[in-house]
Design a protein around this motif. Structure first.
Motif, PDB file in Angstrom:
ATOM      1  N   PHE A  89       0.519  -1.313  -0.115  1.00 51.53           N
ATOM      2  CA  PHE A  89       0.300   0.412  -0.387  1.00 51.53           C
ATOM      3  C   PHE A  89       0.860   1.178  -0.313  1.00 51.53           C
ATOM      4  O   PHE A  89       0.122   1.979   0.603  1.00 51.53           O
ATOM      5  CB  PHE A  89      -1.141  -0.268   1.290  1.00 51.53           C
ATOM      6  CG  PHE A  89      -1.666  -0.850   1.089  1.00 51.53           C
ATOM      7  CD1 PHE A  89      -3.524  -1.309   0.532  1.00 51.53           C
ATOM      8  CD2 PHE A  89      -1.532  -2.075   2.339  1.00 51.53           C
ATOM      9  CE1 PHE A  89      -4.163  -2.603   0.595  1.00 51.53           C
ATOM     10  CE2 PHE A  89      -2.380  -3.360   2.561  1.00 51.53           C
ATOM     11  CZ  PHE A  89      -3.721  -3.057   1.247  1.00 51.53           C
ATOM     12  N   GLY A  90       2.485   1.356  -0.584  1.00 57.44           N
ATOM     13  CA  GLY A  90       2.854   2.681  -0.227  1.00 57.44           C
ATOM     14  C   GLY A  90       3.043   2.818   0.936  1.00 57.44           C
ATOM     15  O   GLY A  90       3.411   3.698   0.762  1.00 57.44           O
ATOM     16  N   ASP A  91       3.821   1.636   1.797  1.00 54.96           N
ATOM     17  CA  ASP A  91       3.745   2.417   2.958  1.00 54.96           C
ATOM     18  C   ASP A  91       5.334   3.171   3.310  1.00 54.96           C
ATOM     19  O   ASP A  91       6.376   2.750   2.342  1.00 54.96           O
ATOM     20  CB  ASP A  91       4.233   0.695   3.942  1.00 54.96           C
ATOM     21  CG  ASP A  91       4.838   1.065   5.708  1.00 54.96           C
ATOM     22  OD1 ASP A  91       3.725   1.992   6.186  1.00 54.96           O
ATOM     23  OD2 ASP A  91       5.265   0.336   5.883  1.00 54.96           O
ATOM     24  N   TYR A  92       5.483   4.113   3.633  1.00 57.82           N
ATOM     25  CA  TYR A  92       6.362   5.073   4.232  1.00 57.82           C
ATOM     26  C   TYR A  92       7.978   4.467   4.632  1.00 57.82           C
ATOM     27  O   TYR A  92       8.414   4.187   4.069  1.00 57.82           O
ATOM     28  CB  TYR A  92       6.109   5.616   4.960  1.00 57.82           C
ATOM     29  CG  TYR A  92       7.280   6.737   5.609  1.00 57.82           C
ATOM     30  CD1 TYR A  92       7.729   7.891   4.709  1.00 57.82           C
ATOM     31  CD2 TYR A  92       7.352   7.109   6.945  1.00 57.82           C
ATOM     32  CE1 TYR A  92       8.730   8.605   4.940  1.00 57.82           C
ATOM     33  CE2 TYR A  92       8.708   7.341   7.317  1.00 57.82           C
ATOM     34  CZ  TYR A  92       9.319   8.373   6.705  1.00 57.82           C
ATOM     35  OH  TYR A  92      10.484   9.668   7.005  1.00 57.82           O
ATOM     36  N   LEU A  93       7.347   3.494   5.819  1.00 53.31           N
ATOM     37  CA  LEU A  93       8.328   2.404   6.334  1.00 53.31           C
ATOM     38  C   LEU A  93       8.950   2.061   5.434  1.00 53.31           C
ATOM     39  O   LEU A  93      10.526   1.814   5.708  1.00 53.31           O
ATOM     40  CB  LEU A  93       8.228   2.310   7.771  1.00 53.31           C
ATOM     41  CG  LEU A  93       9.536   1.877   8.462  1.00 53.31           C
ATOM     42  CD1 LEU A  93      10.562   3.012   8.436  1.00 53.31           C
ATOM     43  CD2 LEU A  93       8.610   1.697   9.557  1.00 53.31           C
TER      44      LEU A  93
END
Length: 420
Positions: free
Chosen positions: A260-264
């Motif tokens: 989901f396009g996770d930042y971390l």
């Protein structure tokens, strides 16, 4: 500085005992510590982070102060359960035997945190602290065979075990027994163990507590003055994976399909793209996965990159096949739209193409490269004004692209020569 270090350091200032920051010593100290309202409070800055699905998590008292002001024995006892409940990881009889060898009298001390050796030979491998993560991943293949109720119960247990494992690693990395890690496990092995977390389903690696601890660990590595994330050796052999290249490719696919396009996740994933690492990782990403830049935006204060931007453009790219790849993406409207959505992707394109064009000024070079530069420069001037300006007037990268106000004369002459 955290609550534990303040407490231990202050205690030794007022004590004639020799300084001892070993794991067992800390457990003994904190086993006697009473937390009360009069205890000096340590204030932490608020850190807002945009994670997957545009959700913001605030790292402040909700996690750090709560964790660091918890009675240390309660925390370690909770962590201990995640290690000891699986007999495959740690056999209780071996740990109990180790405790007897050490003749520990305090019955409250957890056998897990007593030195586990026998005649100076380790009972367990030095990477035993990562065992819950690795072992849970080995068993994860059976997850699909479970019923929905079993899956829910298993996921809760899985999250608990992984978060407890990460908490223990955070304790070790942040304060005590860091020497044990550095002496027994190189930083590459530790980095790869953290990447294992992202091999689970997103409901695991996107769980708030796991995200927070993973962020704190990554933040620590980035700001370590030894710069460990620039000293990884991906070419060494690892016991759990065939090759890092294949493992990295699998992670890129996992990010593409499940993050989901996770930042971390993005932060951990871009580490091998730094210029200090072999070109094959950059080639893999830019050839087959450059579309992922549309998720890796890093474009505001709450989702900025933790690794310095200049690490991805310095030293300049020296491989011609990568320059050709960058130029193909630049001149393809669809690909460029995906890449330019990311501060990182756009900067890499601009910096490397500019450096290639303006290097070896007035020096003899291969005709093939010279002709390629002429083609590139002529294509630059046909792009829109901003992109054309960035490509020609690029100077360097700090937090963002910096430009020459006016081209140095030597560059201007070289540009005129290429445009002839």
């Amino acid at each position: 500085m955290n609550f534990w270090s303040l407490y231990i350091d202050n205690k030794h200032i007022n004590s004639s005992q020799p300084t001892d920051k070993s794991l067992n010593s800390l457990i003994e100290h904190f086993d006697k510590l009473e937390i009360n309202d009069t205890q000096k409070q340590v204030r932490f800055s608020h850190i807002n982070i945009n994670f997957a699905q545009s959700e913001t998590i605030q790292i402040n008292k909700s996690f750090i102060e709560n964790m660091e002001s918890t009675h240390i024995y309660d925390l370690l006892n909770q962590i201990k359960f995640s290690y000891l409940q699986n007999q495959i990881i740690l056999e209780s009889r071996l740990l109990e035997h180790s405790k007897k060898l050490k003749k520990i009298n305090n019955s409250q001390l957890s056998t897990l945190f007593i030195s586990i050796d026998y005649s100076n030979k380790p009972i367990l491998g030095p990477d035993w602290i990562y065992a819950p993560i690795v072992n849970e991943k080995m068993q994860f293949s059976n997850f699909e065979k479970l019923t929905d109720v079993q899956k829910n119960n298993h996921t809760e247990k899985l999250i608990s075990n992984i978060s407890n494992c990460l908490k223990f690693i955070y304790l070790l990395e942040s304060y005590f027994d860091k020497d044990y890690l550095e002496e027994n496990l190189n930083i590459t092995a530790r980095y790869i163990k953290f990447l294992y977390v992202y091999l689970f389903d997103p409901e695991v690696f996107l769980e708030k507590q796991i995200i927070t601890i993973m962020y704190l660990l990554f933040f620590k590595f980035v700001h370590d003055r030894k710069q460990p994330l620039k000293k990884l050796n991906f070419e060494q052999k690892f016991p759990d994976i065939i090759s890092f290249y294949d493992f990295y490719q699998h992670l890129l696919n996992q990010y593409d399909s499940s993050s989901f396009g996770d930042y971390l996740f993005s932060q951990y994933l871009i580490v091998p793209l730094q210029q200090c690492y072999p070109v094959k990782y950059r080639q893999l990403f830019w050839s087959d996965f450059h579309h992922l830049f549309k998720y890796m935006r890093f474009d505001n204060e709450d989702s900025k990159m933790l690794i310095e931007l200049k690490n991805f453009v310095q030293p300049s790219e020296k491989y011609l096949h990568m320059i050709r790849l960058y130029s193909q993406i630049l001149l393809d409207p669809n690909d460029f739209k995906l890449v330019s959505a990311s501060t990182l992707g756009y900067t890499i394109l601009i910096a490397n193409l500019n450096s290639f064009v303006f290097e070896h000024i007035n020096k003899a070079e291969k005709k093939v490269e010279f002709d390629f530069k002429k083609i590139l420069v002529k294509s630059f001037v046909n792009l829109n004004e901003k992109i054309s300006h960035d490509l020609i007037y690029y100077k360097c990268v700090n937090e963002d692209i910096e430009h020459f106000e006016q081209l140095p004369e030597i560059r201007k002459q070289w540009l005129d020569q290429l445009l002839i």
